[in-house]
Enzyme design. Structure first.
Site, PDB file in Angstrom:
ATOM      1  N   ARG A 166       1.200  -1.269   0.061  1.00 20.74           N
ATOM      2  CA  ARG A 166      -0.403  -0.077   0.530  1.00 20.74           C
ATOM      3  C   ARG A 166       0.761   1.195  -0.196  1.00 20.74           C
ATOM      4  O   ARG A 166       1.963   1.510   0.263  1.00 20.74           O
ATOM      5  CB  ARG A 166      -1.398   0.239   1.484  1.00 20.74           C
ATOM      6  CG  ARG A 166      -1.841  -1.503   1.593  1.00 20.74           C
ATOM      7  CD  ARG A 166      -1.799  -1.132   2.797  1.00 20.74           C
ATOM      8  NE  ARG A 166      -3.281  -2.718   2.808  1.00 20.74           N
ATOM      9  CZ  ARG A 166      -3.294  -3.864   3.516  1.00 20.74           C
ATOM     10  NH1 ARG A 166      -1.779  -3.074   3.814  1.00 20.74           N
ATOM     11  NH2 ARG A 166      -3.685  -5.034   3.739  1.00 20.74           N
ATOM     12  N   LYS A 190      -1.024  -2.627   8.300  1.00 18.02           N
ATOM     13  CA  LYS A 190      -2.216  -2.336   8.632  1.00 18.02           C
ATOM     14  C   LYS A 190      -1.856  -3.197  10.326  1.00 18.02           C
ATOM     15  O   LYS A 190      -1.695  -4.138  10.482  1.00 18.02           O
ATOM     16  CB  LYS A 190      -3.793  -2.825   8.287  1.00 18.02           C
ATOM     17  CG  LYS A 190      -3.921  -2.267   7.379  1.00 18.02           C
ATOM     18  CD  LYS A 190      -5.669  -1.715   6.671  1.00 18.02           C
ATOM     19  CE  LYS A 190      -5.732  -1.188   5.417  1.00 18.02           C
ATOM     20  NZ  LYS A 190      -7.399  -0.991   4.376  1.00 18.02           N
ATOM     21  N   HIS A 261      -3.421   1.576  -4.920  1.00 13.11           N
ATOM     22  CA  HIS A 261      -3.831   0.446  -5.237  1.00 13.11           C
ATOM     23  C   HIS A 261      -4.676   0.122  -6.626  1.00 13.11           C
ATOM     24  O   HIS A 261      -4.274  -1.087  -6.371  1.00 13.11           O
ATOM     25  CB  HIS A 261      -5.152   1.000  -4.691  1.00 13.11           C
ATOM     26  CG  HIS A 261      -5.406  -0.173  -2.610  1.00 13.11           C
ATOM     27  ND1 HIS A 261      -4.390   0.403  -2.038  1.00 13.11           N
ATOM     28  CD2 HIS A 261      -6.301  -0.986  -2.238  1.00 13.11           C
ATOM     29  CE1 HIS A 261      -5.026  -0.515  -1.140  1.00 13.11           C
ATOM     30  NE2 HIS A 261      -5.922  -1.334  -1.573  1.00 13.11           N
ATOM     31  N   ARG A 264      -1.611  -3.074  -6.536  1.00 12.87           N
ATOM     32  CA  ARG A 264      -1.100  -3.361  -6.006  1.00 12.87           C
ATOM     33  C   ARG A 264      -2.581  -4.127  -5.873  1.00 12.87           C
ATOM     34  O   ARG A 264      -1.878  -5.593  -6.156  1.00 12.87           O
ATOM     35  CB  ARG A 264      -2.294  -2.880  -4.348  1.00 12.87           C
ATOM     36  CG  ARG A 264      -2.420  -3.715  -3.122  1.00 12.87           C
ATOM     37  CD  ARG A 264      -2.487  -3.173  -1.944  1.00 12.87           C
ATOM     38  NE  ARG A 264      -3.224  -3.895  -0.979  1.00 12.87           N
ATOM     39  CZ  ARG A 264      -2.859  -4.508  -0.018  1.00 12.87           C
ATOM     40  NH1 ARG A 264      -1.792  -4.899  -0.466  1.00 12.87           N
ATOM     41  NH2 ARG A 264      -3.113  -5.762   0.705  1.00 12.87           N
ATOM     42  N   HIS A 287      -3.255  -9.261   3.890  1.00 11.77           N
ATOM     43  CA  HIS A 287      -4.675  -9.650   4.680  1.00 11.77           C
ATOM     44  C   HIS A 287      -4.943 -10.370   5.684  1.00 11.77           C
ATOM     45  O   HIS A 287      -4.614 -11.456   5.434  1.00 11.77           O
ATOM     46  CB  HIS A 287      -5.630 -10.544   3.031  1.00 11.77           C
ATOM     47  CG  HIS A 287      -5.946  -9.638   1.561  1.00 11.77           C
ATOM     48  ND1 HIS A 287      -6.038  -9.976   0.634  1.00 11.77           N
ATOM     49  CD2 HIS A 287      -5.483  -7.981   2.157  1.00 11.77           C
ATOM     50  CE1 HIS A 287      -6.431  -8.715  -0.116  1.00 11.77           C
ATOM     51  NE2 HIS A 287      -5.978  -7.617   0.221  1.00 11.77           N
ATOM     52  N   TYR A 296      -9.794 -11.406  -5.836  1.00  6.09           N
ATOM     53  CA  TYR A 296      -8.610 -11.613  -7.314  1.00  6.09           C
ATOM     54  C   TYR A 296      -8.837 -12.359  -8.243  1.00  6.09           C
ATOM     55  O   TYR A 296      -8.976 -12.357  -9.281  1.00  6.09           O
ATOM     56  CB  TYR A 296      -7.468 -11.214  -6.341  1.00  6.09           C
ATOM     57  CG  TYR A 296      -7.330  -9.797  -5.800  1.00  6.09           C
ATOM     58  CD1 TYR A 296      -6.822  -8.583  -6.718  1.00  6.09           C
ATOM     59  CD2 TYR A 296      -6.607  -9.517  -4.985  1.00  6.09           C
ATOM     60  CE1 TYR A 296      -6.942  -6.765  -5.715  1.00  6.09           C
ATOM     61  CE2 TYR A 296      -6.652  -8.454  -3.327  1.00  6.09           C
ATOM     62  CZ  TYR A 296      -6.364  -7.480  -4.358  1.00  6.09           C
ATOM     63  OH  TYR A 296      -6.462  -6.149  -4.138  1.00  6.09           O
TER      64      TYR A 296
END
Length: 315
Positions: A166, A190, A261, A264, A287, A296
């Site tokens: 990111r 994150k 993004h 990404r 994730h 995806y």
């Protein structure tokens, strides 16, 4: 969300439960930061979403939490739909509201969360924007001698695509996190979760060239360990990275929807197309849930279907 003992609460919310943001909003954000370990960008997003929700309630003359029922929450979602907001944006705002009410339940301010009865907007029709490998190559080659800092910009674009990081993760990338001799770097994702991401030979060369030939002149005597810096030696911000990607995307004629993004998304989709295991891809992207990564697979199926329709004689 970390488990926590719930304090005793009555079966209904107290009729005068105050709605004052100063009473609940601040402690809620502290809870997200301290107990949930959320990243600053995520907390800021939830803070803005909650502020808009509370402002909307004030406009409807809602004075206490006990007045917030399912009908009122549904009216707020209808308002968001009427603004033409994307389903993903509405879903994120709903998550913020749900977390706010879960916090109120944990604190014993309300006995139950009405927001849990709301369902998120259907996202199955949403597929992320993905660039073709050929278009990515053109984007990575876009920075040139006429640009102010072409080596930095080429390294930035290359690392975004090589790692699937990111933009916020690149702003926090430090020199000590980069191991060019072993072709990897560490990034903080994150929830302050650290992960290792691989660097392909193209990214290693681009980074090495930038670090040796351009970065020293940008940093000067400033004491900073940030990898990607501005002309004054300060770390590049997310907004700056966003503008750089937009600038070079426009130069090669890409859609205005292209953003950091997008690289990404392209990384993830191209990895799956090349045979990557979805669990491994989940780890590469950082994730928390495999369901996020599975979007995806839908992108790849959609691409294959388009190829079939275009190329099959009965398509």
């Amino acid at each position: 969300m970390p488990p926590r003992k719930r304090p005793p609460a009555s079966s209904t919310a107290a009729p005068d439960s105050p709605l004052n943001p100063a009473t609940h909003r601040g402690p809620f954000l502290d809870y997200l930061r301290a107990e949930c370990g959320m990243a600053a960008n995520t907390i800021n997003a939830y803070s803005n979403d909650l502020a808009q929700f509370l402002t909307w309630l004030e406009g409807r003359k809602v004075r206490s939490l006990s007045q917030i029922d399912l009908q009122l929450l549904s009216a707020f979602l209808d308002e968001l739909h009427s603004r033409g907001l994307a389903a993903t944006t509405i879903a994120r705002r709903l998550v913020g509201i749900k977390m706010f009410f879960r916090y109120l339940v944990l604190e014993g301010v309300v006995a139950e969360s009405t927001a849990e009865l709301l369902s998120s907007p259907k996202l199955w029709q949403y597929l992320p924007t993905v660039m073709s490998p050929e278009m990515v190559d053109r984007l990575l080659a876009a920075p040139g001698p006429h640009d102010s800092y072409p080596l930095r910009d080429r390294a930035l674009l290359t690392v975004l695509y090589a790692t699937g990081c990111r933009a916020s993760e690149l702003t926090g990338l430090r020199l000590q996190d980069v191991r060019l001799d072993e072709s990897y770097c560490r990034c903080l994702g994150k929830g302050n979760k650290e992960r290792i991401v691989s660097l392909n030979p193209v990214a290693v060369l681009a980074l090495e060239t930038y670090l040796n030939r351009e970065r020293p002149g940008l940093v000067g005597h400033r004491d900073t360990d940030a990898v990607f810096v501005t002309r004054t030696g300060r770390p590049l911000s997310r907004v700056m990275i966003w503008h750089l990607v937009k600038k070079y995307a426009a130069r090669i004629g890409c859609s205005r929807q292209v953003s950091p993004h997008t690289l990404r998304h392209s990384f993830a989709t191209h990895m799956l197309a090349g045979g990557a295991d979805i669990r491994a891809l989940q780890e590469m992207l950082g994730h928390a849930s495999i369901r996020t990564t599975q979007i995806y697979t839908q992108v790849e199926h959609s691409r294959l279907k388009a190829v079939h329709t275009k190329c099959h004689p009965r398509g």
